[in-house]
Design a protein around this motif. Sequence first.
Motif, PDB file in Angstrom:
ATOM      1  N   MET A  16       0.832  -1.205   0.000  1.00 13.65           N
ATOM      2  CA  MET A  16       0.000   0.000   0.000  1.00 13.65           C
ATOM      3  C   MET A  16       0.866   1.254   0.000  1.00 13.65           C
ATOM      4  SD  MET A  16      -2.888   1.298   2.706  1.00 13.65           S
ATOM      5  CE  MET A  16      -3.918  -0.115   2.473  1.00 13.65           C
ATOM      6  N   CYS A  17       0.519   2.185  -0.866  1.00  9.86           N
ATOM      7  CA  CYS A  17       1.181   3.488  -0.907  1.00  9.86           C
ATOM      8  C   CYS A  17       0.711   4.304   0.295  1.00  9.86           C
ATOM      9  CB  CYS A  17       0.837   4.199  -2.212  1.00  9.86           C
ATOM     10  SG  CYS A  17       1.426   5.896  -2.312  1.00  9.86           S
ATOM     11  N   ILE A  18       1.651   4.966   0.996  1.00  7.03           N
ATOM     12  CA  ILE A  18       1.280   5.750   2.179  1.00  7.03           C
ATOM     13  C   ILE A  18       0.557   7.041   1.808  1.00  7.03           C
ATOM     14  CG2 ILE A  18       3.093   4.807   3.627  1.00  7.03           C
ATOM     15  CD1 ILE A  18       4.621   7.481   3.239  1.00  7.03           C
ATOM     16  N   VAL A  19       0.593   7.430   0.537  1.00  3.90           N
ATOM     17  CA  VAL A  19      -0.037   8.679   0.106  1.00  3.90           C
ATOM     18  C   VAL A  19      -1.457   8.430  -0.402  1.00  3.90           C
ATOM     19  CG1 VAL A  19       0.143  10.673  -1.428  1.00  3.90           C
ATOM     20  CG2 VAL A  19       2.211   9.632  -0.505  1.00  3.90           C
ATOM     21  N   SER A  68       4.503  11.021  -9.879  1.00  7.16           N
ATOM     22  CA  SER A  68       5.000  12.321  -9.406  1.00  7.16           C
ATOM     23  C   SER A  68       4.010  13.008  -8.456  1.00  7.16           C
ATOM     24  CB  SER A  68       5.313  13.235 -10.587  1.00  7.16           C
ATOM     25  OG  SER A  68       4.153  13.475 -11.344  1.00  7.16           O
ATOM     26  N   LYS A  69       2.721  12.792  -8.633  1.00  4.84           N
ATOM     27  CA  LYS A  69       1.730  13.405  -7.742  1.00  4.84           C
ATOM     28  C   LYS A  69       1.851  12.842  -6.325  1.00  4.84           C
ATOM     29  CE  LYS A  69      -1.638  14.364 -11.334  1.00  4.84           C
ATOM     30  NZ  LYS A  69      -2.973  14.075 -11.869  1.00  4.84           N
ATOM     31  N   CYS A  70       2.048  11.541  -6.224  1.00  5.11           N
ATOM     32  CA  CYS A  70       2.197  10.925  -4.897  1.00  5.11           C
ATOM     33  C   CYS A  70       3.488  11.388  -4.227  1.00  5.11           C
ATOM     34  CB  CYS A  70       2.182   9.403  -5.003  1.00  5.11           C
ATOM     35  SG  CYS A  70       0.531   8.706  -5.145  1.00  5.11           S
ATOM     36  N   ILE A  71       4.564  11.500  -4.994  1.00  2.00           N
ATOM     37  CA  ILE A  71       5.838  11.945  -4.431  1.00  2.00           C
ATOM     38  C   ILE A  71       5.730  13.386  -3.945  1.00  2.00           C
ATOM     39  CG2 ILE A  71       8.249  12.459  -4.970  1.00  2.00           C
ATOM     40  CD1 ILE A  71       8.196   9.999  -6.829  1.00  2.00           C
ATOM     41  N   GLU A  72       5.118  14.251  -4.751  1.00  2.00           N
ATOM     42  CA  GLU A  72       4.940  15.650  -4.354  1.00  2.00           C
ATOM     43  C   GLU A  72       4.070  15.771  -3.103  1.00  2.00           C
ATOM     44  OE1 GLU A  72       6.089  18.672  -5.332  1.00  2.00           O
ATOM     45  OE2 GLU A  72       7.501  17.565  -6.574  1.00  2.00           O
ATOM     46  N   SER A  73       3.003  15.014  -3.066  1.00  2.00           N
ATOM     47  CA  SER A  73       2.110  15.060  -1.913  1.00  2.00           C
ATOM     48  C   SER A  73       2.802  14.543  -0.651  1.00  2.00           C
ATOM     49  CB  SER A  73       0.860  14.231  -2.201  1.00  2.00           C
ATOM     50  OG  SER A  73      -0.027  14.281  -1.129  1.00  2.00           O
ATOM     51  N   CYS A  95       5.975  14.707   0.028  1.00  2.00           N
ATOM     52  CA  CYS A  95       6.930  15.723   0.462  1.00  2.00           C
ATOM     53  C   CYS A  95       6.216  16.932   1.065  1.00  2.00           C
ATOM     54  CB  CYS A  95       7.802  16.145  -0.707  1.00  2.00           C
ATOM     55  SG  CYS A  95       8.838  14.814  -1.342  1.00  2.00           S
ATOM     56  N   LYS A  96       5.123  17.334   0.460  1.00  2.00           N
ATOM     57  CA  LYS A  96       4.399  18.517   0.930  1.00  2.00           C
ATOM     58  C   LYS A  96       3.773  18.281   2.308  1.00  2.00           C
ATOM     59  CE  LYS A  96       0.785  21.706  -0.520  1.00  2.00           C
ATOM     60  NZ  LYS A  96      -0.223  22.013  -1.541  1.00  2.00           N
ATOM     61  N   LYS A  97       3.196  17.103   2.515  1.00  2.00           N
ATOM     62  CA  LYS A  97       2.512  16.794   3.776  1.00  2.00           C
ATOM     63  C   LYS A  97       3.421  16.157   4.820  1.00  2.00           C
ATOM     64  CE  LYS A  97      -1.872  15.980   1.433  1.00  2.00           C
ATOM     65  NZ  LYS A  97      -2.886  14.961   1.093  1.00  2.00           N
ATOM     66  N   LYS A  98       4.680  15.922   4.451  1.00  2.00           N
ATOM     67  CA  LYS A  98       5.653  15.302   5.368  1.00  2.00           C
ATOM     68  C   LYS A  98       5.117  13.967   5.909  1.00  2.00           C
ATOM     69  CE  LYS A  98       8.390  18.982   5.404  1.00  2.00           C
ATOM     70  NZ  LYS A  98       9.722  19.006   4.896  1.00  2.00           N
ATOM     71  N   PRO A 101      11.074  12.713  13.720  1.00  2.00           N
ATOM     72  CA  PRO A 101      11.493  13.759  12.776  1.00  2.00           C
ATOM     73  C   PRO A 101      12.387  13.193  11.682  1.00  2.00           C
ATOM     74  CG  PRO A 101      12.641  13.993  14.864  1.00  2.00           C
ATOM     75  CD  PRO A 101      11.632  12.911  15.055  1.00  2.00           C
ATOM     76  N   VAL A 102      12.161  13.659  10.459  1.00  2.00           N
ATOM     77  CA  VAL A 102      12.948  13.242   9.298  1.00  2.00           C
ATOM     78  C   VAL A 102      13.508  14.494   8.651  1.00  2.00           C
ATOM     79  CG1 VAL A 102      12.854  12.102   7.050  1.00  2.00           C
ATOM     80  CG2 VAL A 102      11.508  11.212   8.941  1.00  2.00           C
ATOM     81  N   GLU A 103      14.777  14.454   8.293  1.00  2.00           N
ATOM     82  CA  GLU A 103      15.432  15.621   7.690  1.00  2.00           C
ATOM     83  C   GLU A 103      14.830  15.936   6.325  1.00  2.00           C
ATOM     84  OE1 GLU A 103      19.600  14.949   7.487  1.00  2.00           O
ATOM     85  OE2 GLU A 103      19.769  14.503   9.616  1.00  2.00           O
ATOM     86  N   ASP A 104      14.892  17.193   5.944  1.00  2.00           N
ATOM     87  CA  ASP A 104      14.385  17.610   4.634  1.00  2.00           C
ATOM     88  C   ASP A 104      15.188  16.998   3.494  1.00  2.00           C
ATOM     89  OD1 ASP A 104      12.341  19.104   5.709  1.00  2.00           O
ATOM     90  OD2 ASP A 104      13.504  20.963   5.737  1.00  2.00           O
ATOM     91  N   SER A 105      16.425  16.612   3.745  1.00  2.00           N
ATOM     92  CA  SER A 105      17.247  16.009   2.695  1.00  2.00           C
ATOM     93  C   SER A 105      16.644  14.695   2.196  1.00  2.00           C
ATOM     94  CB  SER A 105      18.672  15.782   3.188  1.00  2.00           C
ATOM     95  OG  SER A 105      18.685  14.871   4.271  1.00  2.00           O
ATOM     96  N   VAL A 106      15.900  13.995   3.053  1.00  2.00           N
ATOM     97  CA  VAL A 106      15.238  12.754   2.638  1.00  2.00           C
ATOM     98  C   VAL A 106      14.167  13.070   1.605  1.00  2.00           C
ATOM     99  CG1 VAL A 106      13.811  10.821   3.413  1.00  2.00           C
ATOM    100  CG2 VAL A 106      15.678  11.624   4.837  1.00  2.00           C
ATOM    101  N   TYR A 107      13.402  14.113   1.857  1.00  2.00           N
ATOM    102  CA  TYR A 107      12.359  14.511   0.909  1.00  2.00           C
ATOM    103  C   TYR A 107      12.971  15.036  -0.388  1.00  2.00           C
ATOM    104  CZ  TYR A 107       9.107  13.949   4.758  1.00  2.00           C
ATOM    105  OH  TYR A 107       8.363  13.424   5.775  1.00  2.00           O
TER     106      TYR A 107
END
Length: 90
Positions: free
Chosen positions: A10-13, A51-56, A58-61, A70-76
């Motif tokens: 299952m995709c988490i997004v 790309s929509k799932c990846i963007e979402s 990253c946007k919603k963390k 906490p996860v660093e922004d470099s992961v996103y």
Amino acid sequence: MKKNKEPLRMCIVCRQMKPKIELIRIVKTPDEIIVNANKVNGRGMYVCKDSKCIESCCKKKLINKTLSCPVEDSVYDLLKDSPIYYDTII
């Protein structure tokens, strides 16, 4: 002969069940977070290669929420910018 079933994850997004081959695996080990990891032990989650799932994500963390840490922004940034065809370690 029996035909092997393709494993579904299952995709988490988008929360859709998809074949494992169509998803990016993200793993949290005790030391690091690995994007697109294969055969690595740890807490895993999947994101569509869309790309929509990846963007979402990253946007919603969503990695932060799924891992409850906490996860660093470099992961996103790595998830957005890197090709998904090879393993990348942070």
